[in-house]
Every structure is written in structure tokens, then in C-alpha cells.
Design an enzyme around this catalytic site. Sequence first.
Site, PDB file in Angstrom:
ATOM      1  N   ASN A 132      50.363 -63.188 -90.136  1.00  0.00           N
ATOM      2  CA  ASN A 132      49.593 -64.425 -90.083  1.00  0.00           C
ATOM      3  C   ASN A 132      49.500 -64.990 -88.670  1.00  0.00           C
ATOM      4  O   ASN A 132      48.460 -65.516 -88.267  1.00  0.00           O
ATOM      5  CB  ASN A 132      50.211 -65.466 -91.018  1.00  0.00           C
ATOM      6  CG  ASN A 132      49.962 -65.158 -92.483  1.00  0.00           C
ATOM      7  OD1 ASN A 132      49.014 -64.451 -92.820  1.00  0.00           O
ATOM      8  ND2 ASN A 132      50.803 -65.675 -93.353  1.00  0.00           N
ATOM      9  N   GLU A 238      51.244 -70.913 -97.597  1.00  0.00           N
ATOM     10  CA  GLU A 238      50.439 -71.157 -96.408  1.00  0.00           C
ATOM     11  C   GLU A 238      50.405 -69.943 -95.486  1.00  0.00           C
ATOM     12  O   GLU A 238      51.383 -69.212 -95.354  1.00  0.00           O
ATOM     13  CB  GLU A 238      50.965 -72.367 -95.649  1.00  0.00           C
ATOM     14  CG  GLU A 238      50.953 -73.667 -96.447  1.00  0.00           C
ATOM     15  CD  GLU A 238      49.556 -74.133 -96.811  1.00  0.00           C
ATOM     16  OE1 GLU A 238      48.567 -73.601 -96.261  1.00  0.00           O
ATOM     17  OE2 GLU A 238      49.443 -75.032 -97.654  1.00  0.00           O
ATOM     18  N   CYS A 239      49.264 -69.779 -94.825  1.00  0.00           N
ATOM     19  CA  CYS A 239      49.112 -68.672 -93.882  1.00  0.00           C
ATOM     20  C   CYS A 239      49.505 -69.075 -92.469  1.00  0.00           C
ATOM     21  O   CYS A 239      49.498 -68.240 -91.567  1.00  0.00           O
ATOM     22  CB  CYS A 239      47.668 -68.177 -93.889  1.00  0.00           C
ATOM     23  SG  CYS A 239      46.488 -69.398 -93.272  1.00  0.00           S
ATOM     24  N   GLY A 240      49.817 -70.341 -92.274  1.00  0.00           N
ATOM     25  CA  GLY A 240      50.223 -70.813 -90.952  1.00  0.00           C
ATOM     26  C   GLY A 240      49.197 -71.689 -90.273  1.00  0.00           C
ATOM     27  O   GLY A 240      49.528 -72.449 -89.364  1.00  0.00           O
ATOM     28  N   LEU A 241      47.937 -71.610 -90.714  1.00  0.00           N
ATOM     29  CA  LEU A 241      46.897 -72.417 -90.079  1.00  0.00           C
ATOM     30  C   LEU A 241      47.127 -73.904 -90.279  1.00  0.00           C
ATOM     31  O   LEU A 241      46.790 -74.716 -89.421  1.00  0.00           O
ATOM     32  CB  LEU A 241      45.519 -72.053 -90.657  1.00  0.00           C
ATOM     33  CG  LEU A 241      44.979 -70.666 -90.357  1.00  0.00           C
ATOM     34  CD1 LEU A 241      43.587 -70.521 -90.945  1.00  0.00           C
ATOM     35  CD2 LEU A 241      44.951 -70.401 -88.863  1.00  0.00           C
TER      36      LEU A 241
END
EC number: 1.8.4.8
Length: 244
Positions: A132, A238-241
Site C-alpha cells: 500500500n 484501510e489502504c493507508g490513503l
Amino acid sequence: MSQFNLSELNALPKAKQAAALVLVNGQLEHLTAQERVSWALDNLPGEFVLSSSFGIQAAVCLHLVTRQRPDIPVILTDTGYLFPETYRFIDDLTEKLQLNLQVFRAAHSPAWQEARYGKLWEQGVEGIERYNTLNKVEPMNRALEALGAQTWFAGLRREQSGGRSQLPVLALQRGIFKLLPIIDWDNRQVYQYLTQHGLSYHPLWEQGYLSVGDTHTTRKWEPGMSEEETRFFGLKRECGLHEG
């Protein structure tokens, strides 16, 4: 609600930043999604950007924001592993809504990454987080910098996961304003908006997908599963964005 100066707010101690945001969020909670967008365009600093994963409900926020700011840059972080249906959905919405689409990708291609690191998404939470970072977080950071973003719109909703359940309408993230106009919407409101404006869900919605990301970390919903469990093997949501 008065205009916000980003540099002044960023210069405040964290406690005073938080207090200022609590005050304005108390008022934003009582506005409609359309009014929140209008308020942000009038009171928050440009440049303005809108991010989209072109997921299940993406047409809502894309339509909502571009009705008021047609030329707003729409940021897509393309991992190279999206579903074919997603790429076609991107093309369809870009044409239908006349989007100012800005695509950002990792520094290295998917094939190069696999040769160097293997299939990171099969390497547990640590591998997924590295994947990610390479394919989503770093390209997004580059996009925000390249576009000079000071205010970032996104289509997150509290109903989507436990981790999003306490998100405010307005926050500071990466040193810029982040506004979530439909944060308090439920699935019914999403459906009503799409229907009212002749918009569609992502094509995979009809095949049982509640959330759509990369092909290798997205699962079709099955009875007994939460929406969160359909992504990243249930290891994370969450993907980190939208973290940090």
C-alpha cells in the site's frame, strides 16, 4: 463560519488545532453534503482536489463535488491491479461527468515490484502495508504535492467500517484540509442520490461486491461477512490513503 488560513492553523499547537476543528465541525455536522462542499469552496484554501478509488459508490462524490467545481482535479492512484470492470467504470464516469482525471502510479511497475519483492499482498499485514505504501500512499503524496493541494475532498462514510465511524467532516491530514461531505450518509442515501441523478454503482455491485479495490485483495461478500472482511483478507480495512 469564517475563512480558514491553512498556514496559521498548521502553526498552532495540536491542542488549539483540535479545538478550532471541533468548533467548525459542530456546525458542519448540521449542513447537507452539498452545503459542506459549497462552504469548503468558499472558506478553505485552494488548490482543491478530489480523490476517488472509483469504487462501489464513487459516482456520488464525483458528481456532488464536480457539480460545484467542474474542473477540480480528480486523483486516482492506479496500482495496475484494478479489476477490468473498474477501468471501464473509470472511463465511463470520466466521459459522463467530464472529469479532470489525474492518474498517479508507483515509481515501479507491478511486474518490477513482483520481481523485486514477490507478491507483497501474500506476505501478511507487513507485506500488505508495504504494498500500500508503494502503490497508494507514495503516489497520493506525490499527487497532492504536484497539484499544490491545500483542500482535499474524499467520499468516505462512517458506516463503511469501525475505523471510520468517528471521522469528522473536516480534519487536517498531511498538513492540508480534508473534507468528507458524505461522511454521515447511509446506504439508503447513497442509493437515493444515484437514482435521483441517473448514476450507477460500480458494475461489480450486482455481482455481490460491497467494496472494490485490487483484484488480489478484494473478496465478494458472503453471508456472515462484514464489509471490512471483504478487503485485505480481513487483516485491515484501510489502504493507508486515509490514515495519518
